[in-house]
Design an enzyme around this catalytic site. Structure first.
Site, PDB file in Angstrom:
ATOM      1  N   LYS A   1       0.882  -1.254  -0.012  1.00 48.06           N
ATOM      2  CA  LYS A   1      -0.265  -0.300   0.271  1.00 48.06           C
ATOM      3  C   LYS A   1       0.442   1.121   0.055  1.00 48.06           C
ATOM      4  CE  LYS A   1      -3.540  -2.069   0.171  1.00 48.06           C
ATOM      5  NZ  LYS A   1      -3.126  -3.190  -0.479  1.00 48.06           N
ATOM      6  N   ASP A   2       0.181   2.356  -0.606  1.00 51.12           N
ATOM      7  CA  ASP A   2       0.648   3.629  -0.268  1.00 51.12           C
ATOM      8  C   ASP A   2       1.566   4.485   0.510  1.00 51.12           C
ATOM      9  OD1 ASP A   2      -0.158   3.937  -3.229  1.00 51.12           O
ATOM     10  OD2 ASP A   2      -1.607   4.857  -2.533  1.00 51.12           O
ATOM     11  N   LYS A   3       2.776   4.587   1.166  1.00 52.81           N
ATOM     12  CA  LYS A   3       3.285   5.314   2.307  1.00 52.81           C
ATOM     13  C   LYS A   3       2.130   6.519   2.331  1.00 52.81           C
ATOM     14  CE  LYS A   3       7.310   7.692   3.598  1.00 52.81           C
ATOM     15  NZ  LYS A   3       8.718   7.596   3.738  1.00 52.81           N
TER      16      LYS A   3
END
Length: 678
Positions: free
Chosen positions: A334-336
């Protein structure tokens, strides 16, 4: 780093900022109910609910039919090249179903051919109805020959399912065929799948009933952890001995057997044979009552993280729990720069132990919900998709847009993409957005087997003064692996794993190779997949620039969907480079060869044996659609009210929600809506 993007839609778009804060970008994995069958009532992972939750593989599964032309005779599922004119569907091949003709009579308790609806529908979806019917007829005919003594052809008959290049599709077919027809086996010869009779099945039928044989082979194929299979009670010791010997001779590396006392149908004591899988986690000691087990502990939970990479979060959790990062499993990265919720499973940690560290993890940007026992790991790609709740702030016109009605521009943009879709690029976070060295550069060095270069790229610091980047800077200056180990924080697990090997073997080709082998396989191949993704993005831009979005001769198309309403233009795919893919026969195929040659990969086999990396490649749809899209506009409380639907003088925010399939990027979808890069 992304190439120059191509746009699919023609609306004007607008400007705005995303990811102003992690709370402006919330990602929730859509649950895959079959992963956690105890409670499938909720589709989204809810952090306050009791619902059990469910990274992403580099790309979705490969199409079964990858090229298109008006199909002629041949096994269904063969690749087709595109030809001029509208592609059509070939004639359906006739193949009648039949009732089973078992080798033994029904009076002996033998079953008809298995006809489970699940397996049947799975086979039909994988093969198509004509091929599924032909396979059923082959199975019936084979059982007929088994019922005839002295039939010399009983063990030699074969049926071809045609070429199947994608390993995942082959695995699904292997499983579906064996579950519906346990007396058949599937083998692969040069990517062609062949079905034939199972001689082991036939041999076991001579020792026990066919019902037992069928159930035994289904048990064998399912390979369910901790499952057992018991044959019917058998008071004949010599006969039991023969069955024991058969199983040990054929499946001794996989199975173990034991005779134990049971009560038969007449309430009399008798003996039965129990079979179970050999597992490293099981103790070899046996108690008087049966097998004594030592099982691994699995705990499932929902991880909410903020401003952390998935792998970084796992490193922090592993350090706190004193386990390895490889003990965690998940279905997607998942995105940071977001708040993300995703299911995970951790091995060797009890639910109680996981609950104990909750408060510590909150201080590091993580929350842990829905903690409960589990039975197995999650796998990459076991993902239904993602739900996004995004806020785009500071909306305004593009500088070249003279329109006064911003609200109309936004409505036009959202509706255009909702109707037409977007180009399915890999998003910038896949490549380490904003970093000096991006992940695809490390992947290219690994493919070129430039191990020292890959290590130095890996340790290239960012322009910040913090412990991690100071340690990296020190390593590049001194190549002192031992000293760098001391400087790095504990949660930098990957870096420490690599440095330990470098300290032992040296910063040379051999030492760096062993260093890369010292980190988990999933992390090694992550960098290679990043490079392959970059090439795919560039290929998509070239394809759209050269031919537009319409299907043309030489394209590869995915025909696995049975929905006739899906346009052929929405089925065009491009290959992710690898050793088992075919390339388009038009200009795009030539582009791939020239592009790989530019990176000195024209002779690359996409296998790096020294790093145990095998990259078969796959296929990815060029165009994708967004689902369940909704939005509203919100103005700042300090601003005056919206009048006459005009927002040009107001600071307003767009709140937008939608679902995307696995391996699709919300930033890419937003880019198509807004017509700007981030």
């Amino acid at each position: 780093m992304l190439p120059a993007f191509s746009y699919l839609t023609e609306h004007t778009g607008f400007r705005g900022t995303i990811k102003n804060s992690p709370r402006d970008f919330v990602v929730t994995e859509l649950e895959v109910p079959e992963l956690f069958p105890r409670d499938t009532s909720a589709e989204l992972l809810q952090k306050t609910s009791e619902t059990p939750p469910a990274q992403s593989s580099p790309c979705p599964r490969e199409p079964k039919n990858r090229r298109t032309e008006p199909p002629g005779p041949g096994p269904p599922g063969c690749p087709r090249d595109a030809a001029p004119g509208p592609p059509g569907r070939g004639p359906r091949r006739a193949g009648g179903g039949c009732a089973a003709s078992p080798g033994k009579s029904q009076s002996e308790g033998d079953p008809e051919l298995p006809s489970g609806l699940g397996e049947a529908s799975m086979l039909e979806s994988l093969l198509g109805k004509p091929a599924s019917e032909l396979l059923n007829k082959f199975a019936c005919d084979l059982k007929d020959t088994w019922g005839l003594e002295n039939n010399v052809n009983a063990g030699t008959r074969e049926f071809s399912l045609g070429p199947r290049l994608d390993k995942k599709i082959r695995a699904d077919l292997h499983s579906a065929v064996r579950q519906k027809f346990p007396f058949l086996v599937t083998v692969t010869k040069d990517n062609e799948m062949i079905v034939k009779g199972n001689p082991d099945y036939r041999e076991l039928c001579q020792l026990v009933t066919e019902k037992e044989t069928s159930e035994f082979f289904k048990f064998l194929d399912a390979k369910l952890e901790n499952s057992t299979f018991s044959f019917e009670p058998d008071g004949n010791k010599e006969h039991r001995k023969i069955v024991h010997h058969f199983i040990n001779r054929k499946f001794g590396k996989l199975l173990e057997t034991k005779s134990f006392t049971v009560t038969d149908v007449n309430d009399q004591p008798n003996m039965s044979i129990m079979v179970r899988f050999r597992e490293k986690s099981w103790s070899r000691k046996r108690s008087a009552g049966g097998f004594q087990e030592k099982q691994d502990v699995y705990t499932a939970f929902t991880l909410q993280k903020e401003n952390l990479e998935t792998l970084e979060a796992i490193g922090l959790l592993a350090a706190e729990l004193d386990i390895l990062p490889s003990d965690f499993s998940y279905t997607g990265i998942k995105d940071k720069k977001a708040i993300t919720l995703q299911p995970m499973v951790v091995k060797k940690v009890t639910p109680e132990r996981l609950k104990e560290i909750g408060n510590k993890m909150e201080k590091k940007g993580m929350k842990i919900y829905n903690i409960r026992p589990a039975y197995q790991h999650l796998k990459l790609g076991q993902l239904k998709g993602n739900h996004f709740d995004i806020v785009v702030r500071d909306l305004q016109h593009h500088s070249h847009d003279s329109s006064a009605d911003l609200k109309e521009r936004i409505s036009e943009a959202v509706e255009s993409v909702e109707t037409k879709g977007f180009v399915n690029y890999y998003g910038p976070q896949r490549f380490g957005q904003g970093q000096i060295v991006q992940t695809d550069q490390i992947g290219l060095a690994l493919l070129n087997e430039k191990m020292v270069k890959a290590v130095k790229l890996f340790f290239t610091p960012e322009d910040t003064d913090d412990p991690v980047n100071n340690a990296k800077r020190y390593f590049l200056q001194t190549e002192d692996a031992k000293g760098t180990l001391v400087m790095l924080p504990e949660f930098k697990v990957r870096e420490k794993m690599l440095l330990r090997a470098l300290n032992r073997y040296g910063v040379n080709h051999e030492g760096c190779t062993k260093g890369w082998l010292n980190i988990p396989h999933s992390l090694r191949i992550f960098y290679v997949h990043a490079y392959c993704s970059k090439i795919w993005n560039e290929a998509a831009s070239y394809r759209l620039k050269t031919y537009g979005s319409k299907v043309v001769e030489g394209d590869l198309v995915c025909l696995e969907e049975n929905d006739e309403s899906i346009s052929l233009n929405d089925r065009v795919v491009l290959p992710m480079v690898g050793h088992s893919v075919k390339y388009p026969s038009n200009k795009v195929g030539q582009w791939y060869h020239e592009r790989l040659a530019k990176d000195e990969l024209e002779l690359c086999k996409f296998r790096v044996s020294s790093l145990q990396l095998n990259i078969p490649g796959c296929y990815r749809l060029i165009l994708k659609n967004v689902q369940n899209l909704s939005y509203f506009l919100e103005s700042s409380e300090k601003e005056i009210k919206i009048e006459d639907n005009h927002l040009s003088d107001l600071k307003v925010s767009l709140h937008i929600s939608f679902d995307l399939d696995p391996s699709c990027y919300a930033t890419v979808c937003l880019r198509e809506i807004m017509k700007c890069n981030f």
